[in-house]
Write a protein that holds these residues in place. Structure first.
Motif, PDB file in Angstrom:
ATOM      1  N   PRO A  47       8.677 152.596 -23.399  1.00 43.49           N
ATOM      2  CA  PRO A  47       9.436 151.396 -23.010  1.00 43.49           C
ATOM      3  C   PRO A  47       9.183 151.005 -21.557  1.00 43.49           C
ATOM      4  O   PRO A  47       9.129 149.807 -21.236  1.00 43.49           O
ATOM      5  CB  PRO A  47      10.898 151.817 -23.212  1.00 43.49           C
ATOM      6  CG  PRO A  47      10.832 152.909 -24.226  1.00 43.49           C
ATOM      7  CD  PRO A  47       9.539 153.631 -23.980  1.00 43.49           C
ATOM      8  N   GLN A  48       9.012 151.986 -20.681  1.00 43.47           N
ATOM      9  CA  GLN A  48       8.757 151.672 -19.266  1.00 43.47           C
ATOM     10  C   GLN A  48       7.399 150.984 -19.109  1.00 43.47           C
ATOM     11  O   GLN A  48       7.257 150.029 -18.323  1.00 43.47           O
ATOM     12  CB  GLN A  48       8.785 152.953 -18.418  1.00 43.47           C
ATOM     13  CG  GLN A  48      10.137 153.643 -18.331  1.00 43.47           C
ATOM     14  CD  GLN A  48      10.493 154.452 -19.588  1.00 43.47           C
ATOM     15  OE1 GLN A  48       9.638 154.713 -20.448  1.00 43.47           O
ATOM     16  NE2 GLN A  48      11.756 154.823 -19.717  1.00 43.47           N
ATOM     17  N   GLU A  49       6.421 151.466 -19.849  1.00 41.56           N
ATOM     18  CA  GLU A  49       5.084 150.853 -19.781  1.00 41.56           C
ATOM     19  C   GLU A  49       5.098 149.450 -20.390  1.00 41.56           C
ATOM     20  O   GLU A  49       4.443 148.530 -19.899  1.00 41.56           O
ATOM     21  CB  GLU A  49       4.061 151.751 -20.494  1.00 41.56           C
ATOM     22  CG  GLU A  49       3.795 153.035 -19.733  1.00 41.56           C
ATOM     23  CD  GLU A  49       3.128 154.105 -20.596  1.00 41.56           C
ATOM     24  OE1 GLU A  49       2.611 155.071 -20.017  1.00 41.56           O
ATOM     25  OE2 GLU A  49       3.134 153.989 -21.842  1.00 41.56           O
ATOM     26  N   TRP A  50       5.848 149.301 -21.483  1.00 40.59           N
ATOM     27  CA  TRP A  50       5.993 147.971 -22.095  1.00 40.59           C
ATOM     28  C   TRP A  50       6.592 146.999 -21.073  1.00 40.59           C
ATOM     29  O   TRP A  50       6.098 145.885 -20.891  1.00 40.59           O
ATOM     30  CB  TRP A  50       6.884 148.092 -23.337  1.00 40.59           C
ATOM     31  CG  TRP A  50       7.302 146.781 -23.930  1.00 40.59           C
ATOM     32  CD1 TRP A  50       6.588 145.993 -24.781  1.00 40.59           C
ATOM     33  CD2 TRP A  50       8.527 146.088 -23.682  1.00 40.59           C
ATOM     34  NE1 TRP A  50       7.290 144.852 -25.086  1.00 40.59           N
ATOM     35  CE2 TRP A  50       8.482 144.894 -24.428  1.00 40.59           C
ATOM     36  CE3 TRP A  50       9.671 146.365 -22.914  1.00 40.59           C
ATOM     37  CZ2 TRP A  50       9.528 143.965 -24.424  1.00 40.59           C
ATOM     38  CZ3 TRP A  50      10.715 145.440 -22.914  1.00 40.59           C
ATOM     39  CH2 TRP A  50      10.634 144.257 -23.665  1.00 40.59           C
ATOM     40  N   MET A  51       7.649 147.440 -20.369  1.00 41.32           N
ATOM     41  CA  MET A  51       8.295 146.578 -19.376  1.00 41.32           C
ATOM     42  C   MET A  51       7.338 146.282 -18.213  1.00 41.32           C
ATOM     43  O   MET A  51       7.291 145.154 -17.708  1.00 41.32           O
ATOM     44  CB  MET A  51       9.588 147.217 -18.865  1.00 41.32           C
ATOM     45  CG  MET A  51      10.329 146.347 -17.855  1.00 41.32           C
ATOM     46  SD  MET A  51      10.625 144.634 -18.425  1.00 41.32           S
ATOM     47  CE  MET A  51      12.180 144.828 -19.282  1.00 41.32           C
ATOM     48  N   ALA A  52       6.565 147.276 -17.779  1.00 44.00           N
ATOM     49  CA  ALA A  52       5.592 147.046 -16.701  1.00 44.00           C
ATOM     50  C   ALA A  52       4.578 145.983 -17.131  1.00 44.00           C
ATOM     51  O   ALA A  52       4.183 145.118 -16.341  1.00 44.00           O
ATOM     52  CB  ALA A  52       4.885 148.356 -16.337  1.00 44.00           C
ATOM     53  N   ILE A  54       5.124 143.558 -19.353  1.00 44.05           N
ATOM     54  CA  ILE A  54       5.836 142.267 -19.346  1.00 44.05           C
ATOM     55  C   ILE A  54       5.912 141.727 -17.916  1.00 44.05           C
ATOM     56  O   ILE A  54       5.663 140.531 -17.667  1.00 44.05           O
ATOM     57  CB  ILE A  54       7.269 142.435 -19.918  1.00 44.05           C
ATOM     58  CG1 ILE A  54       7.232 142.851 -21.391  1.00 44.05           C
ATOM     59  CG2 ILE A  54       8.096 141.156 -19.708  1.00 44.05           C
ATOM     60  CD1 ILE A  54       6.794 141.800 -22.365  1.00 44.05           C
ATOM     61  N   GLU A  55       6.257 142.590 -16.980  1.00 43.87           N
ATOM     62  CA  GLU A  55       6.392 142.143 -15.584  1.00 43.87           C
ATOM     63  C   GLU A  55       5.039 141.701 -15.017  1.00 43.87           C
ATOM     64  O   GLU A  55       4.958 140.728 -14.273  1.00 43.87           O
ATOM     65  CB  GLU A  55       6.998 143.271 -14.730  1.00 43.87           C
ATOM     66  CG  GLU A  55       8.492 143.429 -15.001  1.00 43.87           C
ATOM     67  CD  GLU A  55       9.095 144.697 -14.389  1.00 43.87           C
ATOM     68  OE1 GLU A  55       8.327 145.526 -13.845  1.00 43.87           O
ATOM     69  OE2 GLU A  55      10.334 144.835 -14.468  1.00 43.87           O
ATOM     70  N   THR A  58       4.263 138.312 -16.498  1.00 44.95           N
ATOM     71  CA  THR A  58       5.165 137.331 -15.881  1.00 44.95           C
ATOM     72  C   THR A  58       4.645 136.946 -14.497  1.00 44.95           C
ATOM     73  O   THR A  58       4.544 135.754 -14.155  1.00 44.95           O
ATOM     74  CB  THR A  58       6.587 137.915 -15.771  1.00 44.95           C
ATOM     75  OG1 THR A  58       7.037 138.290 -17.074  1.00 44.95           O
ATOM     76  CG2 THR A  58       7.559 136.893 -15.176  1.00 44.95           C
TER      77      THR A  58
END
Ligand SMILES: [Fe+2]
Length: 279
Positions: A47-52, A54-55, A58
């Protein structure tokens, strides 16, 4: 009850899009979902890598404006732009390469042989050749849309000291298919590294340099246009171009001008372009 498997989820998502009425869109979406899901499964994406991720995407979007296209740059440094060129190549035509982020439509149409830059932009160079079809027949009315950076490595859109459309021009061939224009000898330049793509290169330990080149979009009525480069054979980055744009067939000698060349240029490069007919 058994837990859902990744494969079941992937199939469920593909099925949800299987009703897209347009067949090509349906095909693209199914393949995109399949490969995106396979990426997450193969890497066991956290999940942390997924969020990284996304960021990062973005930030890439937020870096874009009317003149800065960070997403094209991202596509370029991942080799996707070059891959799209490869899968769309026409046999026997001049090889294509990346458009890059600095193309501006609407460059002025110039007289054959005209200088597209200013004396202070670099070493005066003549580039010339012919535009033909695959049988070698000269193409009348072919257009060459040319652009490049100055010897400071900057395009007009990046450099307030350059007037608009500096080092840009459109040339139109006559019945002999011949073209020539004066410009400056191209130099290596770094791709912009002040955005997320620069961060990506730094994290990967890759350099940001492009092999020296002149851009061209060559088109003619009834023929497929080619978006390509002319590369300088003496450049040190031909083997490690940051956007994977170099193809051997596009590399040319920029030779010192001799007694038979025009007196106002220091270098001469010869480059012919071959266009395939429309299918
Ligand atoms: Fe370029």
């Amino acid at each position: 009850m058994t837990a859902m498997t990744p494969d079941q989820l992937t199939q469920q998502v593909i099925s949800a899009y299987a009703g897209a009425p347009e067949p090509r869109l349906r095909e693209l979406l199914a393949a995109l979902i399949r490969h995106l899901h396979a990426f997450a499964v193969e890497t066991q994406l956290t999940p942390q890598e997924w969020m990284a991720g996304i960021e990062f995407l973005t930030a890439t979007g937020q870096k874009c404006d009317a003149e800065r296209q960070e997403f094209i740059l991202l596509s370029d440094v991942l080799g996707l732009s070059s891959l799209v060129d490869l899968v769309n190549a026409a046999d026997g035509a001049t090889e294509s390469t990346v458009l890059g982020p600095f193309y501006v439509p609407g460059a002025p149409v110039r007289e054959m042989g005209e200088q597209i830059g200013r004396p202070e932009d670099g070493e005066a160079t003549l580039i010339r050749g012919h535009v033909t079809d695959r049988d070698g027949k000269p193409l009348n009315g072919a257009t060459l849309d040319i652009w490049q950076s100055a010897s400071n490595g900057l395009y007009d859109t990046q450099d307030p000291q350059q007037p608009p459309f500096n080092l840009r021009g459109v040339f139109v061939t006559g019945p002999d298919g011949a073209y020539e224009f004066r410009t400056v000898r191209p130099v290596s330049y770094p791709i912009p590294t002040d955005g997320p793509v620069g961060g990506l290169l730094a994290s990967a330990g890759r350099h940001q340099w492009r092999a020296a080149h002149v851009h061209a979009i060559v088109s003619a009525p009834g023929h497929r246009s080619v978006t390509t480069h002319i590369f300088d054979a003496d450049n040190p980055y031909l083997d490690s171009d940051t956007v994977f744009g170099v193809k051997d067939s596009l590399v040319r000698q920029f030779r010192p001008a001799g007694p038979h060349d025009p007196a106002d240029v220091s270098y001469v490069a010869d480059m012919d372009f071959v266009l395939a007919g429309q299918q």
